[in-house]
Design a protein around this motif. Structure first.
Motif, PDB file in Angstrom:
ATOM      1  N   SER A  91       0.820  -1.219   0.000  1.00  0.00           N
ATOM      2  CA  SER A  91       0.000   0.000   0.000  1.00  0.00           C
ATOM      3  C   SER A  91       0.847   1.258   0.000  1.00  0.00           C
ATOM      4  O   SER A  91       0.341   2.336  -0.240  1.00  0.00           O
ATOM      5  CB  SER A  91      -0.912   0.051   1.223  1.00  0.00           C
ATOM      6  OG  SER A  91      -1.186  -1.200   1.709  1.00  0.00           O
ATOM      7  N   GLY A  92       2.112   1.125   0.368  1.00  0.00           N
ATOM      8  CA  GLY A  92       2.962   2.319   0.391  1.00  0.00           C
ATOM      9  C   GLY A  92       2.740   3.154   1.629  1.00  0.00           C
ATOM     10  O   GLY A  92       2.994   4.352   1.637  1.00  0.00           O
ATOM     11  N   THR A  93       2.273   2.517   2.707  1.00  0.00           N
ATOM     12  CA  THR A  93       2.010   3.241   3.945  1.00  0.00           C
ATOM     13  C   THR A  93       3.262   3.943   4.447  1.00  0.00           C
ATOM     14  O   THR A  93       3.204   5.037   4.984  1.00  0.00           O
ATOM     15  CB  THR A  93       1.522   2.256   5.034  1.00  0.00           C
ATOM     16  OG1 THR A  93       0.519   1.433   4.459  1.00  0.00           O
ATOM     17  CG2 THR A  93       0.972   2.967   6.245  1.00  0.00           C
ATOM     18  N   SER A 237       2.542  -7.660   1.800  1.00  0.00           N
ATOM     19  CA  SER A 237       2.730  -7.959   0.380  1.00  0.00           C
ATOM     20  C   SER A 237       4.058  -8.645   0.107  1.00  0.00           C
ATOM     21  O   SER A 237       4.123  -9.589  -0.678  1.00  0.00           O
ATOM     22  CB  SER A 237       2.693  -6.685  -0.442  1.00  0.00           C
ATOM     23  OG  SER A 237       1.687  -5.843   0.003  1.00  0.00           O
TER      24      SER A 237
HETATM   25  P1  ADP Z   1       2.297  -1.275   3.417  1.00  0.00           P
HETATM   26  O1  ADP Z   1       3.486  -1.823   4.163  1.00  0.00           O
HETATM   27  O2  ADP Z   1       2.673  -0.293   2.382  1.00  0.00           O
HETATM   28  O3  ADP Z   1       1.151  -0.845   4.289  1.00  0.00           O
HETATM   29  P2  ADP Z   1       0.960  -3.781   2.865  1.00  0.00           P
HETATM   30  O4  ADP Z   1      -0.376  -3.515   2.315  1.00  0.00           O
HETATM   31  O5  ADP Z   1       1.713  -4.929   2.367  1.00  0.00           O
HETATM   32  O6  ADP Z   1       1.791  -2.506   2.590  1.00  0.00           O
HETATM   33  O7  ADP Z   1       0.804  -3.856   4.422  1.00  0.00           O
HETATM   34  C1  ADP Z   1       1.499  -4.722   5.262  1.00  0.00           C
HETATM   35  C2  ADP Z   1       1.622  -4.113   6.629  1.00  0.00           C
HETATM   36  O8  ADP Z   1       0.337  -3.799   7.171  1.00  0.00           O
HETATM   37  C3  ADP Z   1       2.247  -5.027   7.643  1.00  0.00           C
HETATM   38  O9  ADP Z   1       3.655  -5.018   7.575  1.00  0.00           O
HETATM   39  C4  ADP Z   1       1.731  -4.434   8.950  1.00  0.00           C
HETATM   40  O10 ADP Z   1       2.476  -3.294   9.328  1.00  0.00           O
HETATM   41  C5  ADP Z   1       0.339  -3.984   8.577  1.00  0.00           C
HETATM   42  N1  ADP Z   1      -0.637  -5.017   8.948  1.00  0.00           N
HETATM   43  C6  ADP Z   1      -1.210  -5.942   8.152  1.00  0.00           C
HETATM   44  N2  ADP Z   1      -2.080  -6.707   8.842  1.00  0.00           N
HETATM   45  C7  ADP Z   1      -2.052  -6.267  10.123  1.00  0.00           C
HETATM   46  C8  ADP Z   1      -2.718  -6.647  11.328  1.00  0.00           C
HETATM   47  N3  ADP Z   1      -3.598  -7.616  11.350  1.00  0.00           N
HETATM   48  N4  ADP Z   1      -2.413  -5.969  12.446  1.00  0.00           N
HETATM   49  C9  ADP Z   1      -1.501  -4.973  12.431  1.00  0.00           C
HETATM   50  N5  ADP Z   1      -0.861  -4.546  11.341  1.00  0.00           N
HETATM   51  C10 ADP Z   1      -1.127  -5.190  10.193  1.00  0.00           C
END
Ligand code: ADP
Length: 449
Positions: A91-93, A237
């Motif tokens: 997502s690019g958070t 991801s």
């Molecule tokens: P981005 O790292 O850009 O947000 P992703 O969509 O791949 O991209 O998101 C993965 C991240 O989202 C994880 O590394 C974590 O920080 C967070 N995440 C995903 N699922 C959960 C969850 N159930 N609880 C807490 N954080 C979560």
């Protein structure tokens, strides 16, 4: 229900043997195909022919988000582009999005682990699921979609956002399950209440929530508001997407099972990178065991949590606690490190605060300051005869119980985190809500000045 009982209950010695065999294969596969790992193996003195498996894994350094960026877009892929069946992005958070790819076989495993997760969440073939995760490059929407189909659910692929339509479909199609980010599930719960939609008008029983950190206070709000049992789904991801770990509906609050036959977890010290003892907090690190398009070893997720075994008789796989925050989310204020979720934990323990909060860091002169904005729970505002949606500092000053609440919250923050933070009490809806995806509860304005 266990989707794959033989795997989910595999005795630990056999699970380890399976992981060892798969890891050796994954190392040999990477050594033959991916220059990045060829270099890494050479640097670590690892000879794929004599690599012994898990016991040798820690000799290897970590793979980080920067390695994805340096090899953008397809440099870490282990198969020719023509063999990649699908591309997604993170997502690019926390910066530029990373690109990930899957072979048809990888997608089948993706669906398998999501189906396994949904079964653990209480979903049963024949149920309907409203999938409110975003469809598109984000792994959440399509990941949940195909996993739900694999389990035999009827999928309503509504995607995130469009709250009017979400509420309409919940009433018209009467799905038993909703998948969404926890912050968006909060929005749906609030809107149902605000619009006076009777709980019987919808048929939800289960909510599968993930993609961002969430607390027990949010669980309570969503469970009460939507009348569901809400469980956690986790993933990222770079390793796959959602479905790396999942909480069992009957074991809520005790952690989420990591599907260890496909993903090997480690927890390491965030500063030294050394493994921590079982149950200790640290950075979660994953190695894929079965991926073909994009196998990754020792990926530094940046997510802070712990893993532990002594938990249940249902499954043998290790559990992880809730994500306390991302290493990148950690704020360092006047030398004190803290995660915004620590503020959330304190809110969970105070009766009259809602789980809507925002942490704002600013810099005055050379001094860092933190403010916490938090919404007061609606019943208290009603009881005080105040307009519930527009609470001002003047209102707070006029009411002893609000001043006390403010003081109590600030004191708990000081006692537990060791920092003085200014607390602003707000009315319902005064803070931003999720528009369907992930919600950022931290505003760090220090860099901007
Ligand atoms: P981005 O790292 O850009 O947000 P992703 O969509 O791949 O991209 O998101 C993965 C991240 O989202 C994880 O590394 C974590 O920080 C967070 N995440 C995903 N699922 C959960 C969850 N159930 N609880 C807490 N954080 C979560």
């Amino acid at each position: 229900m266990l989707f794959q009982p033989d795997i989910e209950r595999l005795p630990l010695p056999q699970l380890r043997a399976l992981q060892n065999a798969r890891l050796k294969e994954q190392v040999a596969y990477l050594a033959a195909r991916v220059p990045f790992y060829q270099r890494r193996f050479a640097e670590a003195g690892i000879d794929p022919a004599t690599f012994r498996g898990l016991e040798d894994l820690t000799r290897l350094g970590f793979t980080r988000k920067a390695d994805f960026r340096d090899n953008y877009p397809f440099g870490l892929f282990a198969v020719p582009e023509a063999e990649v069946a699908r591309l997604h992005c993170s997502s690019g958070t926390t910066g530029k999005a990373t690109v990930v790819g899957y072979t048809a076989g990888d997608l089948a495993i993706f669906s398998e682990v999501v189906a396994r997760s949904l079964a653990a969440a209480g979903c049963r073939p024949g149920m309907k699921v409203q999938n409110a995760y975003g469809y598109g490059l984000f792994t959440g929407g399509l990941g949940l979609h195909y996993g739900a189909e694999r389990l035999g659910l009827t999928v309503i692929p509504v995607s995130g956002g469009s709250t009017d339509r979400q509420l309409q479909l919940l009433q018209d199609f009467r799905p038993e399950i909703i998948c969404a980010t926890p912050s968006y599930a909060q929005v749906l719960a609030e809107e149902l209440h605000r619009r006076g939609i009777a709980p019987e008008a919808i048929n939800l029983k289960l909510a599968v929530l993930g993609a961002e950190p969430w607390s027990e206070a949010i669980r309570t709000q969503v469970q009460d508001g939507l009348r569901v049992a809400a469980t956690n789904i986790y993933g990222l991801s770079e390793i796959l997407g959602p479905g790396i770990s999942q909480e069992d509906v009957d074991e809520r609050g005790t952690g989420s099972y990591i599907w260890e036959d496909h993903f090997y977890p480690e927890v390491v010290d965030k500063d030294t990178g050394e493994p921590v003892a079982e149950g200790e907090l640290g950075v979660l690190v994953f190695s894929t065991l079965t991926k073909k398009a994009l196998p990754i070893l020792r990926y530094w997720t940046g997510d802070i949590t712990n893993i532990y075994y002594h938990h249940s008789v249902k499954r043998t796989h290790v559990k992880m606690g809730p994500i306390r925050g991302r290493a990148d989310d950690m704020l360092i204020i006047r030398g004190v490190n803290f995660f915004p979720t620590q503020v959330e934990d304190i809110i969970s323990g105070l009766a009259h605060l809602s789980p809507h909060y925002q942490v704002v860091a600013t810099r005055r002169g050379s001094l860092d300051e933190v403010e916490v904005n938090v919404e007061v729970a609606e019943p208290l505002l009603r009881e005080l005869g105040l307009a519930t949606t527009a609470l001002t500092a003047a209102h707070v000053a006029e009411h002893d119980c609000l001043r006390q609440l403010q003081g109590q919250f600030a004191k708990k923050i000081k006692d537990n985190i060791g920092l003085s933070m200014r607390v602003n009490l707000l009315g319902c809806g005064q803070l931003p809500r999720s528009e369907g995806g992930k919600l950022n509860r931290v505003r760090d304005l220090r860099e901007l000045k």
